[in-house]
Design a protein around this motif. Structure first.
Motif, PDB file in Angstrom:
ATOM      1  N   UNK A 177      51.848  29.861  26.244  1.00 17.60           N
ATOM      2  CA  UNK A 177      53.248  28.834  25.724  1.00 17.60           C
ATOM      3  C   UNK A 177      51.986  27.350  24.998  1.00 17.60           C
ATOM      4  N   UNK A 178      52.289  27.599  23.860  1.00 19.36           N
ATOM      5  CA  UNK A 178      51.398  25.819  23.388  1.00 19.36           C
ATOM      6  C   UNK A 178      52.400  24.934  22.650  1.00 19.36           C
ATOM      7  N   UNK A 179      52.662  24.370  23.135  1.00 25.22           N
ATOM      8  CA  UNK A 179      53.177  23.292  22.796  1.00 25.22           C
ATOM      9  C   UNK A 179      52.553  22.371  21.402  1.00 25.22           C
ATOM     10  N   UNK A 180      53.673  21.754  20.641  1.00 20.16           N
ATOM     11  CA  UNK A 180      52.895  21.147  19.650  1.00 20.16           C
ATOM     12  C   UNK A 180      51.933  19.277  19.720  1.00 20.16           C
ATOM     13  N   UNK A 181      51.214  19.449  18.922  1.00 17.68           N
ATOM     14  CA  UNK A 181      49.946  18.305  19.459  1.00 17.68           C
ATOM     15  C   UNK A 181      50.552  17.296  19.531  1.00 17.68           C
ATOM     16  N   UNK A 182      51.670  17.075  18.936  1.00 16.20           N
ATOM     17  CA  UNK A 182      52.424  15.252  18.502  1.00 16.20           C
ATOM     18  C   UNK A 182      53.666  14.993  20.402  1.00 16.20           C
ATOM     19  N   UNK A 183      53.641  16.634  20.905  1.00 11.03           N
ATOM     20  CA  UNK A 183      54.377  16.321  22.284  1.00 11.03           C
ATOM     21  C   UNK A 183      53.956  17.060  23.118  1.00 11.03           C
ATOM     22  N   UNK A 184      52.411  16.825  23.662  1.00  9.88           N
ATOM     23  CA  UNK A 184      52.318  18.128  24.848  1.00  9.88           C
ATOM     24  C   UNK A 184      53.181  17.642  26.004  1.00  9.88           C
ATOM     25  N   UNK A 185      53.274  16.709  26.576  1.00  7.93           N
ATOM     26  CA  UNK A 185      53.471  16.733  27.762  1.00  7.93           C
ATOM     27  C   UNK A 185      55.093  17.315  28.369  1.00  7.93           C
ATOM     28  N   UNK A 207      48.470  25.335  27.296  1.00 15.10           N
ATOM     29  CA  UNK A 207      47.539  25.144  26.380  1.00 15.10           C
ATOM     30  C   UNK A 207      47.853  24.756  25.545  1.00 15.10           C
ATOM     31  N   UNK A 208      46.878  23.793  24.969  1.00 20.25           N
ATOM     32  CA  UNK A 208      46.972  22.668  24.291  1.00 20.25           C
ATOM     33  C   UNK A 208      46.710  22.879  22.745  1.00 20.25           C
ATOM     34  N   UNK A 209      47.175  22.117  21.840  1.00 18.43           N
ATOM     35  CA  UNK A 209      46.083  23.092  20.580  1.00 18.43           C
ATOM     36  C   UNK A 209      46.054  22.356  19.640  1.00 18.43           C
ATOM     37  N   UNK A 210      46.156  22.064  18.261  1.00 18.18           N
ATOM     38  CA  UNK A 210      46.985  22.510  17.133  1.00 18.18           C
ATOM     39  C   UNK A 210      46.386  23.987  16.084  1.00 18.18           C
ATOM     40  N   UNK A 211      46.496  23.463  14.584  1.00 17.20           N
ATOM     41  CA  UNK A 211      46.038  24.768  13.893  1.00 17.20           C
ATOM     42  C   UNK A 211      45.377  25.311  13.983  1.00 17.20           C
ATOM     43  N   UNK A 212      44.325  25.009  15.380  1.00 17.38           N
ATOM     44  CA  UNK A 212      43.061  26.077  15.580  1.00 17.38           C
ATOM     45  C   UNK A 212      43.391  27.004  16.285  1.00 17.38           C
ATOM     46  N   UNK A 213      44.209  26.414  17.178  1.00 15.81           N
ATOM     47  CA  UNK A 213      44.643  27.073  18.175  1.00 15.81           C
ATOM     48  C   UNK A 213      45.434  28.578  18.157  1.00 15.81           C
ATOM     49  N   UNK A 214      47.014  28.337  17.532  1.00 13.16           N
ATOM     50  CA  UNK A 214      47.385  28.875  16.862  1.00 13.16           C
ATOM     51  C   UNK A 214      46.732  30.897  16.956  1.00 13.16           C
TER      52      UNK A 214
END
Length: 236
Positions: A177-185, A207-214
Protein backbone atom coordinates in the motif's frame (compact mmCIF):
# COMPACT_ATOMS: atom_id res chain seq x y z
CA UNK A 1 15.13 18.18 15.14
CA UNK A 2 12.05 16.60 16.71
CA UNK A 3 8.69 16.35 14.93
CA UNK A 4 5.44 15.75 16.78
CA UNK A 5 4.26 12.87 14.57
CA UNK A 6 7.53 11.33 13.37
CA UNK A 7 7.14 7.56 12.72
CA UNK A 8 9.87 5.06 13.53
CA UNK A 9 10.76 4.93 9.84
CA UNK A 10 9.23 5.74 6.47
CA UNK A 11 8.16 2.26 5.40
CA UNK A 12 6.65 -0.86 7.01
CA UNK A 13 7.84 -4.01 5.22
CA UNK A 14 7.77 -7.65 6.27
CA UNK A 15 6.47 -6.86 9.75
CA UNK A 16 8.90 -4.09 10.67
CA UNK A 17 9.84 -0.49 10.02
CA UNK A 18 12.39 0.07 7.27
CA UNK A 19 14.27 3.22 6.26
CA UNK A 20 16.23 4.15 3.15
CA UNK A 21 17.48 7.73 3.30
CA UNK A 22 18.42 7.63 -0.37
CA UNK A 23 14.77 8.26 -1.17
CA UNK A 24 13.44 11.76 -1.85
CA UNK A 25 12.51 13.63 1.33
CA UNK A 26 8.77 13.92 2.01
CA UNK A 27 7.81 16.58 4.54
CA UNK A 28 4.48 15.89 6.20
CA UNK A 29 2.66 19.14 7.01
CA UNK A 30 -0.13 19.81 9.48
CA UNK A 31 -2.50 21.66 7.12
CA UNK A 32 -4.03 23.84 9.85
CA UNK A 33 -0.72 25.59 10.56
CA UNK A 34 1.75 24.51 7.86
CA UNK A 35 4.01 23.03 10.54
CA UNK A 36 6.27 20.15 9.50
CA UNK A 37 5.18 17.26 11.75
CA UNK A 38 7.24 14.44 10.21
CA UNK A 39 9.95 13.90 7.66
CA UNK A 40 9.97 10.70 5.60
CA UNK A 41 11.63 9.33 2.48
CA UNK A 42 10.03 8.13 -0.73
CA UNK A 43 10.63 4.52 -1.65
CA UNK A 44 13.65 3.82 -3.80
CA UNK A 45 13.40 1.04 -6.40
CA UNK A 46 15.15 -1.20 -3.89
CA UNK A 47 12.44 -0.54 -1.29
CA UNK A 48 9.71 -1.28 -3.85
CA UNK A 49 11.38 -4.59 -4.68
CA UNK A 50 11.77 -5.44 -1.00
CA UNK A 51 8.08 -4.81 -0.30
CA UNK A 52 6.82 -6.81 -3.28
CA UNK A 53 9.20 -9.67 -2.53
CA UNK A 54 7.93 -9.82 1.06
CA UNK A 55 4.33 -9.88 -0.13
CA UNK A 56 5.04 -12.55 -2.74
CA UNK A 57 6.78 -14.76 -0.20
CA UNK A 58 4.08 -14.46 2.48
CA UNK A 59 0.98 -14.79 0.29
CA UNK A 60 0.82 -18.55 -0.46
CA UNK A 61 0.79 -19.61 3.19
CA UNK A 62 -1.84 -16.97 3.98
CA UNK A 63 -3.98 -18.15 1.07
CA UNK A 64 -3.82 -21.69 2.41
CA UNK A 65 -5.41 -20.62 5.70
CA UNK A 66 -9.17 -20.94 6.06
CA UNK A 67 -11.27 -17.81 5.52
CA UNK A 68 -12.46 -18.22 9.13
CA UNK A 69 -8.89 -17.98 10.44
CA UNK A 70 -8.15 -14.95 8.26
CA UNK A 71 -11.37 -13.33 9.45
CA UNK A 72 -10.45 -13.68 13.11
CA UNK A 73 -7.31 -11.61 12.51
CA UNK A 74 -9.21 -8.83 10.74
CA UNK A 75 -11.80 -8.70 13.50
CA UNK A 76 -9.05 -8.47 16.13
CA UNK A 77 -7.54 -5.56 14.17
CA UNK A 78 -10.94 -3.86 14.28
CA UNK A 79 -11.03 -4.26 18.07
CA UNK A 80 -7.57 -2.73 18.46
CA UNK A 81 -8.50 0.22 16.25
CA UNK A 82 -11.55 0.94 18.39
CA UNK A 83 -9.50 0.68 21.57
CA UNK A 84 -7.06 3.26 20.15
CA UNK A 85 -9.61 5.45 18.43
CA UNK A 86 -8.54 8.66 20.18
CA UNK A 87 -4.85 8.32 19.32
CA UNK A 88 -5.61 7.29 15.74
CA UNK A 89 -8.05 10.20 15.39
CA UNK A 90 -5.49 12.70 16.65
CA UNK A 91 -2.97 11.37 14.14
CA UNK A 92 -5.57 11.63 11.35
CA UNK A 93 -6.25 15.23 12.34
CA UNK A 94 -2.54 16.05 12.16
CA UNK A 95 -2.23 14.21 8.85
CA UNK A 96 -5.26 15.78 7.12
CA UNK A 97 -6.18 18.96 9.01
CA UNK A 98 -9.69 17.67 9.70
CA UNK A 99 -11.25 18.76 13.01
CA UNK A 100 -10.94 16.20 15.78
CA UNK A 101 -14.74 16.28 16.13
CA UNK A 102 -14.90 14.60 12.73
CA UNK A 103 -12.01 12.15 12.90
CA UNK A 104 -12.99 10.78 16.29
CA UNK A 105 -16.39 9.64 15.02
CA UNK A 106 -15.71 8.91 11.35
CA UNK A 107 -12.19 7.96 10.33
CA UNK A 108 -10.62 5.12 12.38
CA UNK A 109 -14.09 3.84 13.25
CA UNK A 110 -14.95 3.45 9.56
CA UNK A 111 -11.68 1.62 8.98
CA UNK A 112 -12.47 -0.70 11.88
CA UNK A 113 -15.92 -1.31 10.41
CA UNK A 114 -14.29 -2.47 7.16
CA UNK A 115 -12.08 -4.98 8.97
CA UNK A 116 -15.03 -6.23 11.00
CA UNK A 117 -17.35 -6.51 7.99
CA UNK A 118 -14.95 -8.41 5.76
CA UNK A 119 -13.80 -10.55 8.67
CA UNK A 120 -17.44 -11.46 9.26
CA UNK A 121 -18.33 -12.38 5.68
CA UNK A 122 -15.34 -14.70 5.35
CA UNK A 123 -16.95 -17.98 6.51
CA UNK A 124 -19.87 -17.86 4.07
CA UNK A 125 -19.02 -15.26 1.46
CA UNK A 126 -15.90 -16.70 -0.14
CA UNK A 127 -17.26 -19.96 -1.46
CA UNK A 128 -17.74 -20.81 -5.10
CA UNK A 129 -21.06 -21.65 -6.75
CA UNK A 130 -22.77 -24.81 -7.95
CA UNK A 131 -24.66 -24.07 -11.19
CA UNK A 132 -27.19 -26.60 -12.54
CA UNK A 133 -27.13 -26.98 -16.33
CA UNK A 134 -29.92 -29.50 -16.99
CA UNK A 135 -28.46 -32.94 -16.34
CA UNK A 136 -24.97 -31.48 -16.01
CA UNK A 137 -23.55 -28.86 -13.69
CA UNK A 138 -20.71 -26.39 -13.47
CA UNK A 139 -18.99 -25.04 -10.42
CA UNK A 140 -16.85 -22.03 -9.62
CA UNK A 141 -14.02 -21.77 -7.15
CA UNK A 142 -12.71 -18.49 -5.73
CA UNK A 143 -8.93 -18.29 -5.66
CA UNK A 144 -6.64 -15.47 -4.49
CA UNK A 145 -4.96 -13.24 -7.05
CA UNK A 146 -1.60 -12.98 -5.28
CA UNK A 147 0.08 -9.61 -4.66
CA UNK A 148 -2.19 -6.57 -4.80
CA UNK A 149 -1.19 -2.90 -4.81
CA UNK A 150 -3.24 -0.21 -3.12
CA UNK A 151 -2.71 3.48 -3.87
CA UNK A 152 -4.43 5.84 -1.47
CA UNK A 153 -5.63 9.43 -1.49
CA UNK A 154 -5.23 12.35 0.87
CA UNK A 155 -8.82 12.86 2.02
CA UNK A 156 -9.52 9.64 3.98
CA UNK A 157 -6.08 8.10 4.45
CA UNK A 158 -6.74 5.66 7.30
CA UNK A 159 -10.11 4.64 5.92
CA UNK A 160 -8.78 4.03 2.41
CA UNK A 161 -5.93 1.91 3.76
CA UNK A 162 -8.49 -0.28 5.54
CA UNK A 163 -11.01 -0.26 2.70
CA UNK A 164 -8.38 -1.58 0.31
CA UNK A 165 -6.61 -3.94 2.71
CA UNK A 166 -9.66 -5.69 4.16
CA UNK A 167 -11.13 -7.28 0.99
CA UNK A 168 -7.69 -8.08 -0.41
CA UNK A 169 -6.49 -9.78 2.76
CA UNK A 170 -9.67 -11.70 3.55
CA UNK A 171 -9.56 -13.23 0.06
CA UNK A 172 -6.05 -14.55 0.66
CA UNK A 173 -4.01 -11.86 -1.07
CA UNK A 174 -1.06 -9.82 0.11
CA UNK A 175 -0.90 -6.04 -0.32
CA UNK A 176 1.66 -3.31 -0.84
CA UNK A 177 0.00 0.00 0.00
CA UNK A 178 1.23 3.46 -0.95
CA UNK A 179 -0.53 6.33 0.83
CA UNK A 180 -0.69 9.81 -0.62
CA UNK A 181 2.54 11.71 -0.07
CA UNK A 182 0.37 14.45 1.47
CA UNK A 183 -0.94 12.11 4.20
CA UNK A 184 1.70 9.45 4.80
CA UNK A 185 1.27 8.71 8.49
CA UNK A 186 -1.96 6.83 9.19
CA UNK A 187 -1.31 3.79 7.00
CA UNK A 188 1.84 3.00 9.00
CA UNK A 189 -0.28 2.70 12.14
CA UNK A 190 -2.75 0.46 10.32
CA UNK A 191 0.16 -1.80 9.36
CA UNK A 192 1.32 -1.91 12.99
CA UNK A 193 -2.15 -2.84 14.19
CA UNK A 194 -2.63 -5.60 11.61
CA UNK A 195 0.72 -7.08 12.61
CA UNK A 196 -0.22 -6.88 16.30
CA UNK A 197 -3.57 -8.53 15.57
CA UNK A 198 -1.75 -11.58 14.21
CA UNK A 199 -1.40 -10.88 10.50
CA UNK A 200 1.71 -12.76 9.37
CA UNK A 201 4.55 -10.48 8.35
CA UNK A 202 4.82 -9.52 4.71
CA UNK A 203 1.09 -9.46 4.00
CA UNK A 204 0.43 -5.75 4.45
CA UNK A 205 3.36 -3.52 3.57
CA UNK A 206 3.36 0.29 3.44
CA UNK A 207 5.79 2.26 1.32
CA UNK A 208 5.91 6.01 0.83
CA UNK A 209 6.22 7.80 -2.45
CA UNK A 210 4.90 10.22 -5.04
CA UNK A 211 4.03 10.11 -8.74
CA UNK A 212 7.37 8.47 -9.49
CA UNK A 213 6.68 5.58 -7.12
CA UNK A 214 3.27 4.57 -8.46
CA UNK A 215 4.53 3.33 -11.86
CA UNK A 216 7.15 1.16 -10.14
CA UNK A 217 4.31 -0.60 -8.36
CA UNK A 218 1.62 -0.84 -11.03
CA UNK A 219 4.01 -1.97 -13.77
CA UNK A 220 5.71 -4.62 -11.65
CA UNK A 221 5.37 -8.11 -13.16
CA UNK A 222 4.60 -9.69 -9.78
CA UNK A 223 1.58 -7.45 -9.11
CA UNK A 224 -1.74 -9.10 -9.96
CA UNK A 225 -4.20 -6.31 -9.09
CA UNK A 226 -4.15 -2.56 -8.51
CA UNK A 227 -6.72 -0.62 -6.48
CA UNK A 228 -6.41 3.13 -7.04
CA UNK A 229 -8.20 6.02 -5.40
CA UNK A 230 -7.55 9.14 -7.46
CA UNK A 231 -8.38 11.12 -10.53
CA UNK A 232 -8.96 9.81 -14.05
CA UNK A 233 -5.60 11.19 -15.30
CA UNK A 234 -3.86 9.47 -12.38
CA UNK A 235 -5.61 6.22 -13.23
CA UNK A 236 -4.57 6.49 -16.86
Amino acid sequence: MEFKAQPKASHFIDGEYVEDTDGTVIESLYPATGEVIARLHAATPAIVEQAIAAARRAQPEWAAMSPMARGRILKRAAEIMRERNRALSELETLDTGKPIQETVVADPTSGADAFEFFGGVAPAGLNGSHIPLGQDFAYTKRVPLGVCVGIGAWNYPQQIACWKAAPALICGNAMVFKPSENTPLGALKIAEILHEAGLPKGLFNVIQGDRDTGPLLVNHPDVAKVSLTGSVPTGR
